[in-house]
Design a protein around this motif. Sequence first.
Motif, short mmCIF file in Angstrom:
data_model
loop_
_atom_site.label_atom_id
_atom_site.label_comp_id
_atom_site.label_asym_id
_atom_site.label_seq_id
_atom_site.Cartn_x
_atom_site.Cartn_y
_atom_site.Cartn_z
N GLU A 158 0.81 -1.22 0.00
CA GLU A 158 0.00 0.00 0.00
C GLU A 158 0.84 1.27 0.00
O GLU A 158 0.54 2.22 -0.74
N GLU A 159 1.89 1.32 0.82
CA GLU A 159 2.65 2.55 0.97
C GLU A 159 3.80 2.67 -0.02
O GLU A 159 4.10 3.77 -0.48
N LEU A 160 4.45 1.57 -0.34
CA LEU A 160 5.58 1.61 -1.26
C LEU A 160 5.19 1.26 -2.69
O LEU A 160 6.00 1.45 -3.61
N LYS A 161 3.97 0.73 -2.86
CA LYS A 161 3.46 0.35 -4.19
C LYS A 161 4.39 -0.66 -4.87
O LYS A 161 4.59 -0.64 -6.09
N ALA A 162 4.95 -1.55 -4.06
CA ALA A 162 5.85 -2.57 -4.59
C ALA A 162 5.22 -3.95 -4.43
O ALA A 162 4.33 -4.15 -3.59
N GLU A 163 5.68 -4.88 -5.24
CA GLU A 163 5.25 -6.25 -5.09
C GLU A 163 6.03 -6.92 -3.96
O GLU A 163 7.14 -6.50 -3.64
N VAL A 164 5.44 -7.95 -3.36
CA VAL A 164 6.07 -8.64 -2.23
C VAL A 164 6.37 -10.08 -2.60
O VAL A 164 5.50 -10.81 -3.10
N PHE A 165 7.61 -10.47 -2.36
CA PHE A 165 8.12 -11.81 -2.62
C PHE A 165 8.31 -12.47 -1.26
O PHE A 165 9.25 -12.13 -0.53
N ALA A 166 7.41 -13.38 -0.88
CA ALA A 166 7.40 -13.95 0.46
C ALA A 166 8.31 -15.17 0.52
O ALA A 166 8.01 -16.21 -0.07
N ASP A 167 9.41 -15.04 1.25
CA ASP A 167 10.30 -16.18 1.49
C ASP A 167 9.74 -16.99 2.66
O ASP A 167 9.64 -16.49 3.78
N ILE A 168 9.39 -18.26 2.39
CA ILE A 168 8.77 -19.09 3.42
C ILE A 168 9.51 -20.42 3.53
O ILE A 168 10.33 -20.77 2.69
N SER A 169 9.18 -21.17 4.61
CA SER A 169 9.83 -22.46 4.81
C SER A 169 8.85 -23.62 4.90
O SER A 169 9.26 -24.77 4.79
N THR A 170 7.56 -23.33 5.12
CA THR A 170 6.57 -24.39 5.26
C THR A 170 5.32 -24.08 4.44
O THR A 170 5.09 -22.93 4.05
N PHE A 171 4.50 -25.10 4.25
CA PHE A 171 3.25 -24.94 3.51
C PHE A 171 2.36 -23.92 4.20
O PHE A 171 1.78 -23.04 3.56
N GLU A 172 2.24 -24.03 5.52
CA GLU A 172 1.36 -23.12 6.28
C GLU A 172 1.81 -21.68 6.14
O GLU A 172 0.97 -20.76 6.01
N GLU A 173 3.11 -21.44 6.16
CA GLU A 173 3.62 -20.08 5.97
C GLU A 173 3.30 -19.56 4.58
O GLU A 173 2.98 -18.38 4.41
N GLY A 174 3.39 -20.42 3.59
CA GLY A 174 3.08 -20.01 2.22
C GLY A 174 1.62 -19.61 2.06
O GLY A 174 1.30 -18.60 1.41
N VAL A 175 0.73 -20.40 2.63
CA VAL A 175 -0.70 -20.09 2.56
C VAL A 175 -0.99 -18.77 3.27
O VAL A 175 -1.74 -17.92 2.77
N ALA A 176 -0.38 -18.59 4.44
CA ALA A 176 -0.60 -17.36 5.19
C ALA A 176 -0.10 -16.14 4.42
O ALA A 176 -0.79 -15.12 4.35
N ALA A 177 1.09 -16.24 3.81
CA ALA A 177 1.65 -15.11 3.07
C ALA A 177 0.76 -14.72 1.91
O ALA A 177 0.55 -13.53 1.63
N ALA A 178 0.22 -15.71 1.21
CA ALA A 178 -0.70 -15.41 0.11
C ALA A 178 -1.96 -14.74 0.63
O ALA A 178 -2.47 -13.78 0.02
N ASP A 179 -2.47 -15.20 1.75
CA ASP A 179 -3.67 -14.60 2.34
C ASP A 179 -3.40 -13.16 2.76
O ASP A 179 -4.31 -12.31 2.71
N TRP A 180 -2.18 -12.86 3.19
CA TRP A 180 -1.83 -11.49 3.59
C TRP A 180 -1.71 -10.54 2.41
O TRP A 180 -1.70 -9.33 2.60
N GLY A 181 -1.56 -11.08 1.21
CA GLY A 181 -1.45 -10.23 0.03
C GLY A 181 -0.12 -10.27 -0.68
O GLY A 181 0.14 -9.43 -1.55
#
Length: 223
Positions: free
Chosen positions: A116-139
């Motif tokens: 929202e503030e930087l208008k940049a895309e976010v590349f979520a570095d994760i280690s587990t399936f649950e973290e990946g699902v959460a990161a996608a849900d966060w945007g």
Amino acid sequence: MSFALPKGLIVSCQARADNPLHGPVFMGAMALAARDGGAKGLRANGPTDIRAVKSADLPVIGIHKVFSDEYPVYITPDFDAAAAIVEAGAEIVALDCTMRPRNGESPEVLVRRIREELKAEVFADISTFEEGVAAADWGATYVATTLSGYTEYTEPKPEFPDLELLEKLSKRLSVPVVAEGRYNTPEWVRRGFEAGAHAVVVGTMITNPREITKMFVRGGVPE
């Protein structure tokens, strides 16, 4: 939705301070070589190196490593770190989105603020399936398997890439999933794409001749 990161190979242009290739001159040259070899994007650390690799005119996944004796999270751990690499030219901010403790705002808050503030895309570095699902849900715009094998939840580090995690995330998520971590041969890269990767990140085996030399010495030179 259009994405800054096209499908294909992403080359990580990084060198630690103790590496002879450390510094923006070498990182810029690596970026040009990667571009000429067919890379579709770059990953680079810190504002100085990010400015250098921008000369290759490819999308840049920027990270900002800030190390702490108290906290394990060091990949862009706070908003100021993210703002600095966006100002340097990174269109995409790589962010540690594991569940580990950190000094500052939660990854959920950081994902929102970066979008929202930087208008940049976010590349979520994760280690587990649950973290990946959460990161996608966060945007998060992308979810990457970068930290599989590098957190207490996923240790000990396996020898080969985590194709199982990649495939599960690719089937579950609607956002692009990126394969990263131990994709050390063209065969593993091919298998990553077959498992559903939008892109595959390769670092050491392309841009770290010191480690490549060590591998050859250990595996091929008689004592």
